[in-house]
Enzyme design. Structure first.
Site, mmCIF file in Angstrom:
data_model
loop_
_atom_site.group_PDB
_atom_site.id
_atom_site.type_symbol
_atom_site.label_atom_id
_atom_site.label_comp_id
_atom_site.label_asym_id
_atom_site.label_seq_id
_atom_site.Cartn_x
_atom_site.Cartn_y
_atom_site.Cartn_z
ATOM 1 N N HIS A 20 0.875 -1.181 0.000
ATOM 2 C CA HIS A 20 0.000 0.000 0.000
ATOM 3 C C HIS A 20 0.905 1.221 0.000
ATOM 4 C CE1 HIS A 20 -3.556 -2.449 1.155
ATOM 5 N NE2 HIS A 20 -2.616 -3.221 1.687
ATOM 6 N N GLU A 201 -7.371 -12.391 6.183
ATOM 7 C CA GLU A 201 -6.307 -11.805 7.020
ATOM 8 C C GLU A 201 -6.796 -11.927 8.467
ATOM 9 O OE1 GLU A 201 -5.758 -7.580 6.425
ATOM 10 O OE2 GLU A 201 -3.843 -7.522 7.494
HETATM 11 N N1 ADE Z 1 -4.738 -1.229 4.206
HETATM 12 C C1 ADE Z 1 -3.420 -1.119 4.350
HETATM 13 N N2 ADE Z 1 -2.918 -2.258 4.837
HETATM 14 C C2 ADE Z 1 -3.945 -3.122 4.997
HETATM 15 C C3 ADE Z 1 -4.070 -4.451 5.460
HETATM 16 N N3 ADE Z 1 -3.017 -5.155 5.881
HETATM 17 N N4 ADE Z 1 -5.292 -4.987 5.514
HETATM 18 C C4 ADE Z 1 -6.355 -4.294 5.128
HETATM 19 N N5 ADE Z 1 -6.292 -3.040 4.682
HETATM 20 C C5 ADE Z 1 -5.094 -2.448 4.622
HETATM 21 ZN ZN ZN Z 2 -2.630 -5.070 2.558
#
Ligand code: ADE
Ligand code: ZN
Length: 336
Positions: A20, A201
């Site tokens: 990101h 995640e």
């Molecule tokens: N935005 C930036 N990093 C992220 C992540 N690990 N999971 C979800 N959104 C994000």
């Molecule tokens: Zn991410």
């Protein structure tokens, strides 16, 4: 790890597929841009910013990450942010990168979409010419916002279609399943974008099924929770679906308690196409090399495993077959 292995990883040709750009914002640059733009944040020093980087979960992190992004206002800011990241990865022998950006974080504050995309794209162009790094841009929708907001963002992006390769889904996962975005993803596919999504995640394996079946993803971001579901693992293996795994992120956001318990090797042993990535390097303690060092140390990865991880990333990248071949040749020569 031996010094030799450390050095071997540092010099290994690598591709990053989960990054990101707002998460590469180093506190020093954040502070300089805040002063340049006369933006007040809740941090009054670089040290205060760094002290805030202690998270118990994804949401803790996101709160700070969105706070930091507030200082980005001008095209030049997005250029500086991206150029700093490209120089850093160049020093780490990353030869290809696929970058997420979150337009809604900026357009919702009144920053023009054009400033965001032009700033980032100009830095990528410079990096291609001066550093030889190829890249792709992936626009993410913020999943804590409504699908109608994502649809407006997709509309805004259409004039810049030539600069954006894919769309993705990020931000707070729990309570915001991929199914919430199935219409906007269908539209994005109609417009010719490839799709990816963060799933599994913090969220359950069910969200991964939805990302596959409803969002028609070409790559799975994170996907740690695939391990909970043997049928899902079979499906991911059969489709040769790449997973963009982020070890230091998982550690910092308490997705794993210890890197020694990280599922990376188990995922590989189940024939999943795993890659190593940094996610938000300025917040999680490192770029590509630091991620490779940490996970190699924790799991005692072999050179064969390192080869597979790096090769997977080149194979799973969204580039021409010619560029893929070129990158894999570099990797093969390195291991030869
Ligand atoms: N935005 C930036 N990093 C992220 C992540 N690990 N999971 C979800 N959104 C994000
Ligand atoms: Zn991410």
């Amino acid at each position: 790890m031996t010094e030799k292995m450390h050095d071997f990883i540092a010099k290994m040709p690598k591709a990053e597929l989960h990054l990101h750009i707002e998460g590469s914002f180093e506190p020093e640059l954040m502070f300089a841009i805040a002063q340049r733009n006369k933006v007040q944040t809740k941090f009054d020093s670089v040290e205060a910013v760094k002290e805030a980087y202690n998270f118990n979960n994804l949401q803790d992190f996101l709160d700070i990450y969105y706070e930091g992004a507030q200082v980005l206002l001008e095209e030049e800011d997005f250029f500086d942010l991206t150029w700093a990241y490209m120089q850093r990865i160049h020093a780490q022998n990353v030869i290809h990168t696929e970058i997420f950006f979150d337009p809604q974080t900026h357009t919702d504050r009144g920053v023009a979409f054009a400033k965001v995309i032009d700033g980032i794209s100009n830095a990528l162009h410079k990096a291609k010419h001066e550093l030889g790094i190829s890249s792709r841009l992936i626009m993410c929708f913020l999943r804590h916002l409504e699908e109608s907001e994502a649809e407006k963002t997709l509309e805004m992006a259409l004039p810049f279609k030539d600069k954006i390769y894919g769309v993705g889904l990020d931000s707070s996962e729990l309570g915001h399943p991929p199914s919430k975005f199935k219409n906007v993803f269908a539209k994005a596919i109609e417009e010719g974008f490839v799709t990816v999504a963060h799933a599994g995640e913090e969220g359950p394996a069910k969200y991964i099924w939805e990302a596959l079946d409803l969002l028609h993803i070409s790559r799975l971001d994170h996907g740690n929770r695939s391990l909970d579901d043997p049928k899902l693992m079979e499906r991911l293996a059969a489709e040769k679906m790449a997973l963009t795994v982020c070890p230091l992120s998982n550690l910092k956001l308490c997705v794993v308690d210890d890197l020694k318990d990280h599922p990376l090797r188990k995922l590989m042993q189940n024939e999943l196409k795993v890659t190593v990535n940094s996610d938000d390097p300025s917040y999680f303690g490192g770029y590509m090399n630091e991620n490779f060092w940490a996970i190699t140390d924790a799991l005692d990865l072999s050179k064969d495993e390192l080869y597979t991880l790096s090769r997977n990333a080149f194979e799973a990248s969204f580039v021409s077959d010619k560029r893929k071949k070129e990158m894999i040749e570099l990797l093969d020569n390195y291991f030869a």
